[in-house]
Design a protein around this motif. Structure first.
Motif, mmCIF file in Angstrom:
data_model
loop_
_atom_site.group_PDB
_atom_site.id
_atom_site.type_symbol
_atom_site.label_atom_id
_atom_site.label_comp_id
_atom_site.label_asym_id
_atom_site.label_seq_id
_atom_site.Cartn_x
_atom_site.Cartn_y
_atom_site.Cartn_z
ATOM 1 N N SER A 837 -61.054 92.106 -16.878
ATOM 2 C CA SER A 837 -62.008 92.739 -17.792
ATOM 3 C C SER A 837 -61.647 92.587 -19.263
ATOM 4 O O SER A 837 -62.438 92.963 -20.119
ATOM 5 C CB SER A 837 -62.129 94.230 -17.447
ATOM 6 O OG SER A 837 -60.870 94.866 -17.591
ATOM 7 N N THR A 838 -60.477 92.035 -19.592
ATOM 8 C CA THR A 838 -60.001 92.013 -20.979
ATOM 9 C C THR A 838 -59.681 90.572 -21.390
ATOM 10 O O THR A 838 -59.142 89.789 -20.603
ATOM 11 C CB THR A 838 -58.752 92.887 -21.136
ATOM 12 O OG1 THR A 838 -59.050 94.192 -20.644
ATOM 13 C CG2 THR A 838 -58.311 92.986 -22.573
ATOM 14 N N ASP A 839 -60.010 90.273 -22.624
ATOM 15 C CA ASP A 839 -59.611 88.983 -23.196
ATOM 16 C C ASP A 839 -58.111 89.017 -23.437
ATOM 17 O O ASP A 839 -57.603 89.894 -24.149
ATOM 18 C CB ASP A 839 -60.362 88.727 -24.504
ATOM 19 C CG ASP A 839 -59.932 87.431 -25.154
ATOM 20 O OD1 ASP A 839 -60.028 86.393 -24.507
ATOM 21 O OD2 ASP A 839 -59.444 87.498 -26.304
ATOM 22 N N PHE A 840 -57.385 88.085 -22.820
ATOM 23 C CA PHE A 840 -55.927 88.140 -22.848
ATOM 24 C C PHE A 840 -55.353 87.946 -24.233
ATOM 25 O O PHE A 840 -54.254 88.411 -24.529
ATOM 26 C CB PHE A 840 -55.362 87.073 -21.895
ATOM 27 C CG PHE A 840 -55.463 85.670 -22.419
ATOM 28 C CD1 PHE A 840 -54.390 85.077 -23.081
ATOM 29 C CD2 PHE A 840 -56.638 84.949 -22.301
ATOM 30 C CE1 PHE A 840 -54.495 83.784 -23.561
ATOM 31 C CE2 PHE A 840 -56.731 83.661 -22.784
ATOM 32 C CZ PHE A 840 -55.652 83.053 -23.410
ATOM 33 N N LEU A 841 -56.113 87.273 -25.122
ATOM 34 C CA LEU A 841 -55.579 86.977 -26.455
ATOM 35 C C LEU A 841 -55.786 88.131 -27.414
ATOM 36 O O LEU A 841 -54.862 88.562 -28.109
ATOM 37 C CB LEU A 841 -56.231 85.702 -27.003
ATOM 38 C CG LEU A 841 -55.726 85.220 -28.362
ATOM 39 C CD1 LEU A 841 -54.237 84.875 -28.277
ATOM 40 C CD2 LEU A 841 -56.523 84.000 -28.828
ATOM 41 N N THR A 842 -56.982 88.690 -27.445
ATOM 42 C CA THR A 842 -57.309 89.741 -28.425
ATOM 43 C C THR A 842 -57.195 91.139 -27.844
ATOM 44 O O THR A 842 -57.132 92.114 -28.599
ATOM 45 C CB THR A 842 -58.734 89.530 -28.940
ATOM 46 O OG1 THR A 842 -59.643 89.665 -27.836
ATOM 47 C CG2 THR A 842 -58.888 88.154 -29.551
ATOM 48 N N GLY A 843 -57.219 91.267 -26.531
ATOM 49 C CA GLY A 843 -57.193 92.590 -25.923
ATOM 50 C C GLY A 843 -58.540 93.268 -25.895
ATOM 51 O O GLY A 843 -58.653 94.409 -25.445
ATOM 52 N N LEU A 844 -59.563 92.581 -26.394
ATOM 53 C CA LEU A 844 -60.903 93.152 -26.370
ATOM 54 C C LEU A 844 -61.558 92.887 -25.010
ATOM 55 O O LEU A 844 -61.178 91.949 -24.295
ATOM 56 C CB LEU A 844 -61.752 92.523 -27.475
ATOM 57 C CG LEU A 844 -61.300 92.801 -28.910
ATOM 58 C CD1 LEU A 844 -62.199 92.043 -29.885
ATOM 59 C CD2 LEU A 844 -61.315 94.286 -29.223
ATOM 60 N N PRO A 845 -62.581 93.662 -24.626
ATOM 61 C CA PRO A 845 -63.316 93.350 -23.409
ATOM 62 C C PRO A 845 -63.882 91.942 -23.481
ATOM 63 O O PRO A 845 -64.333 91.489 -24.533
ATOM 64 C CB PRO A 845 -64.422 94.406 -23.366
ATOM 65 C CG PRO A 845 -63.861 95.563 -24.147
ATOM 66 C CD PRO A 845 -63.043 94.955 -25.241
ATOM 67 N N ASN A 846 -63.852 91.227 -22.327
ATOM 68 C CA ASN A 846 -64.376 89.864 -22.295
ATOM 69 C C ASN A 846 -65.889 89.881 -22.194
ATOM 70 O O ASN A 846 -66.540 90.941 -22.155
ATOM 71 C CB ASN A 846 -63.732 89.075 -21.169
ATOM 72 C CG ASN A 846 -63.940 89.722 -19.811
ATOM 73 O OD1 ASN A 846 -64.839 90.538 -19.661
ATOM 74 N ND2 ASN A 846 -63.115 89.357 -18.847
ATOM 75 N N ARG A 847 -66.458 88.695 -22.102
ATOM 76 C CA ARG A 847 -67.912 88.569 -22.127
ATOM 77 C C ARG A 847 -68.543 89.274 -20.930
ATOM 78 O O ARG A 847 -69.571 89.941 -21.056
ATOM 79 C CB ARG A 847 -68.304 87.083 -22.157
ATOM 80 C CG ARG A 847 -69.818 86.870 -22.199
ATOM 81 C CD ARG A 847 -70.148 85.386 -22.224
ATOM 82 N NE ARG A 847 -71.597 85.200 -22.281
ATOM 83 C CZ ARG A 847 -72.338 85.216 -23.376
ATOM 84 N NH1 ARG A 847 -71.725 85.384 -24.554
ATOM 85 N NH2 ARG A 847 -73.640 85.046 -23.335
ATOM 86 N N ARG A 848 -67.927 89.160 -19.744
ATOM 87 C CA ARG A 848 -68.506 89.783 -18.547
ATOM 88 C C ARG A 848 -68.602 91.277 -18.692
ATOM 89 O O ARG A 848 -69.624 91.887 -18.382
ATOM 90 C CB ARG A 848 -67.673 89.413 -17.323
ATOM 91 C CG ARG A 848 -68.207 89.965 -16.005
ATOM 92 C CD ARG A 848 -67.342 89.539 -14.844
ATOM 93 N NE ARG A 848 -65.997 90.076 -14.969
ATOM 94 C CZ ARG A 848 -65.668 91.330 -14.613
ATOM 95 N NH1 ARG A 848 -66.597 92.146 -14.135
ATOM 96 N NH2 ARG A 848 -64.430 91.750 -14.748
ATOM 97 N N VAL A 849 -67.519 91.908 -19.198
ATOM 98 C CA VAL A 849 -67.522 93.359 -19.354
ATOM 99 C C VAL A 849 -68.489 93.781 -20.437
ATOM 100 O O VAL A 849 -69.222 94.779 -20.295
ATOM 101 C CB VAL A 849 -66.094 93.861 -19.653
ATOM 102 C CG1 VAL A 849 -66.083 95.354 -19.954
ATOM 103 C CG2 VAL A 849 -65.163 93.553 -18.498
#
Length: 1010
Positions: A837-849
């Protein structure tokens, strides 16, 4: 001259003188005749009264015999019920076939007249009703139902009934609690523990039309072999009832035997003689010929009173009428005629016959007095004789009366029968020959001789138990009696052999069952079975041979009374025809009777050893298990040729059945021990952590709380956490396996170290409360996830499963808990969830979430048109140049820097996301128009005014932002995202580092993202 004296003239009788003499003679003769006739009439009347008294005495004797036989008949019926009760008490489960076999062995049709049927009624609660119906229907009665239908707190359905044929089949399942009189009868029997009889009832006949009056007798059956002591225990341990129904017309038929042939019988329920209470009329039913010969007798049977009205019918006592009145009348008339004739003749005689006449009158007077005395003596003798004969002949016991000085005065026929006294032996006068005959039959002469030497006085009594050489037991009672003015001694003898044998057999059976219950060795149990049969049957030598596992050979299991050399000779006997009685019985599965061993072909190879052991006859019965498989044989030997009676057949069948129970119990015990060892091994070495727990105390406390009005147990415990901790403290951990010790880090099963904290962590946690509510509510299985504390204090997570073992659902005293440590799995799942659920680089939620959150927001806007929301699309300007100029590491740093700036300005309700390489998105719930533009402008300025510093260099970055408002009329959430994307393209086209709202201005097709 001489003159002769004149002879006296003989006076001629004068007719006038003769007439008075004749008249006087006739008058005197008439007076004598009248006197004699009066005297004869008085004697005849006295003899007639004596005859009537004799007839009354005979009537009373017959009536008492009818009452006694009816009482004995009902006592036999009640004893029959107790026998069936003993069958249920000695077995945990009595099948329909076992019930049928037992009842048929009793020969109820022949031995218990009047009994219509014998049945078993089950005590059933409403909670057990469905399971009961399923069990009976699955047992071969698919149409079985409890009738009448409907729901009641308790039921008493009819389960077994013998004979079970014809119309009786419809009675199966009938609920006796549905009929108020029967329910009261069953409840009274249950609470008292004694047989209870119903009132007058209607009982259908098996043959013929209509129905007859009858009664029912019920006897309770309890769980266990010991009768409960209190009413509460009787109600708790009630298993059911044994009951018997009786047709009253058949019950009193032929009661009293030949003596009752001339009696009219009528039986009434209760103490009153009314048409409504009338239950039966015995034969003959004609009206009484002599109303004076009538009596009312009352009986108390099984807690109820009967009134028996007995009267003499036509022809009663016709064969027993006394000839004394006719003899007195004949003699009296003859004497009267003779005396009258003599009087008349004497009166006509001359004066010389006067003295003779007076003398004849004196003789007549003396004859009259003698007749009176003779009549009085005859009356007294007849009364005494009738009384003595009535007493002696109406009793069931053998009676002997002596004068206390070795002289026999009287006896009854029962005495000759009981002691087998030959007709040639006189039962009168000196008792030496009779005593010698009795002593010759006794095992020990001392008790009889001692009783004979006693001089009893007053109301003193003396009892002795005599044992005869033929195996019988006779109870002797000696007491003093008065015969007129003289003292005498009454000897009463009663045959109690059957009662003693039953007592000894029951003691032997109880001893065997106790040995089985205590797990005694098989050899000891089988020895007890053999000795129990031998102790109650003199002259029998018994043995049990066991069949080996292959079913080929028989080996000695128990034969304590047989010689060792004989046991050694038959040990290993082939289970085949022609190898003795036991070999043939084991091979055929049928009873083998050998009356004479020396002539029977099956014993050809064993005659010599049998003769050496002094064995002349052999009976062998196969010992079968519950499945019908032959387990061995039960053999009975005699030292003389012997053929079994019907009682012997029942005995050998019962002994073989008891031996079969012992063998199967021993085999079951062995299998149970093996199973327990396997279970213990599996339990101790199972890879899963297992906990054996006792929740019974907590279950009782929960029941108390519910009785006090706590309906929502879970909610109440959450409001009172201290009560939850108190209930948790009542749960005991009784055992754990090795995996459980490793699970919680314990070194050994030390008391006081392990508790529910190693299962639920906090004892007032929701997991424990949910588990307690589930188990107390009847759940047999419960699983949950909870934390737990290792013994070193470290908290971890595990999966907990609680399983209530079968048979412990009510008490909860045997619960198995299994636990699996899921701490690491939880951590890995959390990491995987974060990666998904999280973008590994920025720590923000990814596109799916982010898209999922956008869908949720769009759905909320659809439900409420007053809400609003905006979406922002962000793109870092000239990001490709950053990668080309500073490298991809610097580009990654720029992306992380961008995410940090976005978080710094984020509200709690805002949702951020990285939706592409350098593209970001922001969802602003509750924001639209100027507010969204203001938020976007602050973010743009924050990015432009905060360059990235690192490695001694500064990287300036800017961002372009497109804004679109999510509208309720959109076809989907992607529509707003597309509009924001178009606004972003416009911001880039207008020079980047700016914010643009969505406008319907088309974007040039040649424009591409930089």
């Amino acid at each position: 001259m001489d003159h002769a004296a004149p002879a006296p003239a003989v006076p001629t009788p004068h007719l006038g003188l003769r007439q008075p003499a004749w008249i006087g003679a006739a008058t005197l003769a008439g007076l004598v005749m009248a006197l004699c006739l009066v005297l004869t009439w008085q004697l005849w009347e006295a003899a007639q009264r004596d005859a009537e008294r004799d007839l009354r005495a005979d009537f009373d004797t017959s009536a008492r015999e009818v009452v006694n036989q009816l009482a004995l008949r009902m006592a036999a019926h009640v004893q029959m019920l107790r026998g069936v009760q003993g069958l249920f008490a000695s077995s945990d489960e009595v099948t329909r076939q076992a019930f049928t076999d037992f009842v048929r062995i009793q020969h109820t049709d022949a031995e218990y007249p009047g009994m219509k049927g014998l049945g078993y009624v089950l005590a059933l609660s409403d909670a057990e009703r469905d399971a009961h119906l399923a069990r009976v229907r699955g047992g071969g009665l698919p149409d079985y139902a409890i009738a009448p239908s409907g729901t009641r707190p308790a039921y008493a359905p009819l389960m077994y009934l013998e004979p079970f044929t014809g119309a009786r089949l419809r009675g199966l399942g009938h609920d006796m609690f549905s009929e108020e009189p029967l329910r009261l009868m069953l409840e009274q029997a249950r609470d008292s523990g004694q047989p209870v009889m119903s009132g007058k009832a209607t009982v259908a006949r098996e043959r013929g039309d209509g129905a007859s009056d009858g009664v029912l007798i019920a006897l309770p059956v309890y769980i266990g072999r010991k009768a409960p002591d209190s009413i509460e225990q009787r109600r708790d341990l009630l298993r059911g009832w044994i009951y018997a129904s009786f047709i009253m017309e058949d019950l009193i038929a032929h009661v009293g035997g030949e003596r009752a042939a001339g009696l009219a019988l009528a039986l009434y329920d209760g103490n009153r003689v009314t048409p409504e209470a009338r239950m039966a009329t015995g034969a003959p039913a004609a009206a009484a010929a002599t109303p004076a010969l009538r009596t009312e007798q009352r009986l108390g049977i099984a807690g109820r009173r009967w009134t028996l009205v007995i009267s003499a019918a036509d022809g009663f006592g016709a064969g027993q009428q006394s000839e004394a009145p006719h003899l007195v009348l004949t003699l009296g008339l003859g004497v009267t005629a003779l005396l009258s004739l003599l009087t008349w003749m004497l009166a006509r005689s001359s004066a010389r016959a006067g003295r003779a006449l007076r003398k004849s009158q004196l003789l007549a007077d003396e004859l009259t007095v003698g007749q009176q005395r003779l009549a009085a003596l005859a009356d007294s003798a007849q009364r005494a004789q009738a009384m003595m004969r009535s007493i002696l002949d109406s009793t069931f016991d053998a009676i002997l009366v002596d004068n206390g000085d070795r002289r026999i005065l009287a006896s009854n026929q029962r005495f000759r029968t009981l002691w087998s006294v030959p007709d040639a032996l006189d039962l009168g006068g000196d008792d030496a020959a009779v005593v010698a005959h009795l002593l010759g039959q006794l095992v020990q002469a001392g008790p009889l001789l001692y009783s004979r030497s006693l001089q009893l006085a007053g109301h003193e009594e003396h009892r002795e138990l005599l044992r005869l050489k033929d195996g019988r037991f006779i109870e002797q009672l000696t007491r003093p009696v008065r015969l007129g003015h003289e003292g005498a001694r009454l000897w009463s003898f009663r045959d109690i052999t059957e009662r003693k044998q039953i007592e000894q057999r029951e003691r032997a059976h109880r001893h065997v069952l106790e040995l089985l219950a205590h797990g005694a060795p098989l050899q000891a149990v089988l020895g007890a079975v053999v000795l129990g049969v031998e102790s109650t049957n003199a002259g029998m030598l018994c043995a049990i041979l066991l069949l080996d596992a292959e079913g080929r050979f028989l080996h000695t299991g128990a034969a304590p009374s047989l010689p060792d050399f004989y046991n050694a000779a038959v040990d290993g006997l082939p289970a085949a025809p022609g190898f003795g009685s036991c070999g043939s019985a084991a091979a055929s599965g049928q009873r083998v009777i050998v009356e004479d061993i020396q002539t029977h072909p099956d014993w050809a190879a064993y005659r010599e050893v049998a003769a050496r052991a002094q064995l002349a006859s052999s009976w062998s019965e196969p010992i079968r298990g519950a499945s019908g498989r032959v387990l061995g044989t039960f053999a009975i030997y005699h030292r003389t040729p012997h053929y079994p009676s019907a009682a012997n057949v029942v005995l050998i069948e019962q002994a073989a059945q008891l031996a079969g129970i012992a063998l199967e119990q021993a085999q079951a015990a062995q299998a149970l021990r093996v199973g327990e060892e396997r279970f213990r091994s599996l339990y101790d070495h199972a890879p899963v952590a297992l906990w054996e727990q006792d929740w019974s105390a907590a279950r009782e406390e929960v029941a108390r709380l519910q009785a006090c009005g706590v309906n929502d147990l879970g909610g109440w415990l959450r409001e009172h956490p201290e009560e939850a901790r108190r209930l948790a403290a009542l749960v005991r951990i009784t055992d754990v396996n090795g995996a459980a010790l490793v699970h919680v880090g314990a070194a050994a099963k030390e008391p006081g170290i392990l508790g529910l904290a190693q299962n639920f962590g906090s004892l007032d946690a929701a997991a424990f409360i949910d588990a307690l509510v589930a188990l107390a509510g009847g759940a047999l299985f419960h699983e949950c996830e909870s934390s737990f504390l290792r013994v070193d204090g470290v908290a971890r997570q595990h999966e907990l499963t609680l399983l209530v073992m079968p048979g412990h659902a009510q008490s909860l005293d045997f619960v198995i808990a299994s636990t699996v440590d899921i701490t690491e799995r939880k951590r890995v799942d959390k990491e995987l969830q974060a990666l998904a659920s999280t973008d590994f680089l920025t720590g923000l939620p990814n596109r799916r979430v982010f898209m999922a959150r956008l869908d949720d927001q769009f759905a909320r806007l659809q439900r409420s048109v007053d809400d609003c929301a905006s979406v922002l699309m962000l793109d870092i300007d000239h990001f490709k140049r950053v990668n080309d100029a500073f490298g991809h590491a610097a580009g990654d740093a720029v992306l992380r820097h961008m995410a940090s700036l976005m978080r710094s300005g984020q509200r709690k309700i805002d949702i951020l996301g990285r939706v592409g390489g350098e593209e970001f998105a922001v969802l602003l719930p509750g924001t639209a128009g100027p507010a969204a533009r203001q938020y976007a402008e602050r973010l743009r300025q924050s990015v432009a005014g905060t360059p990235l510093h690192g490695d001694g260099r500064e990287i300036a970055i800017t961002v372009s932002i497109g804004i679109a408002t999510i509208e309720a009329g959109d076809a989907g959430p992607d529509a707003a995202l597309i509009r924001a994307d178009k606004a972003l393209y416009r911001a880039k086209a207008e020079g980047r580092d700016r914010v643009c709202e969505h406008a319907d201005v088309p974007v040039p097709a040649a424009l591409t993202k930089a």
